[in-house]
Scaffold this active site. Sequence first.
Site, short mmCIF file in Angstrom:
data_model
loop_
_atom_site.label_atom_id
_atom_site.label_comp_id
_atom_site.label_asym_id
_atom_site.label_seq_id
_atom_site.Cartn_x
_atom_site.Cartn_y
_atom_site.Cartn_z
N ASP A 32 0.73 -1.21 -0.41
CA ASP A 32 -0.26 0.28 0.10
C ASP A 32 0.92 1.22 -0.26
O ASP A 32 2.14 0.98 0.10
CB ASP A 32 -0.92 -0.37 1.16
CG ASP A 32 -0.29 -0.38 2.40
OD1 ASP A 32 0.82 1.28 2.73
OD2 ASP A 32 -0.81 -0.58 3.33
N ALA A 33 0.09 2.25 -0.58
CA ALA A 33 1.14 4.18 -0.22
C ALA A 33 1.99 4.10 1.25
O ALA A 33 3.10 4.72 1.03
CB ALA A 33 0.30 5.15 -0.66
#
Length: 186
Positions: A32-33
Amino acid sequence: MLSQFTPEVGSPWGTLSEFIPIPEVYAVGRLDADSEGLLVLTSNGRLQARLSQPRWHHWRTYHVEVEGEAREPQLDQLRRGLWIQRRLTLEARVRPLSNPAWPPRIPPIRSRKSIPTSWLELKLQEGRNRQVRRMTAAVGLPTLRLIRVAIDLEDGATPLSLSGLNAGEWRHADPDETHRLARLLR
């Protein structure tokens, strides 16, 4: 950045295509970011599936900075498995880490000046959406930083790892890794 090559409409995040000029490759799993670390890229769909699916039992190793000081009962809960999103996680391997040599993340996701933090090495055989973050939060240790450091190919062999790479760097698989990856598809 997003761990994909195609931009999402309206997303403020960049993609791997800005850094890796190789067409027709895809990430094995996602980060994920807010996460960082090892991404394996391949143009082979069978290999991507083989490394991604939990039924093949490839251990993924993460270094996780958590809010609070991890205690043995919390580590035991992580090891046994937890109910996350109405499903029990597979058993995990977990141990405390003292002072891993990671450079500071710039910018940090969050800073906690008055709350102690600790680091864990967490190994999983599955990779559900935000699983590490959900697991550590469930035992009272919210994740502050998450770094995937290795993916095992087969039991007992040297895993694919971040060894020798700095943040943002990439490399081709060496001949031994290429041979071992090909062997997975036999």
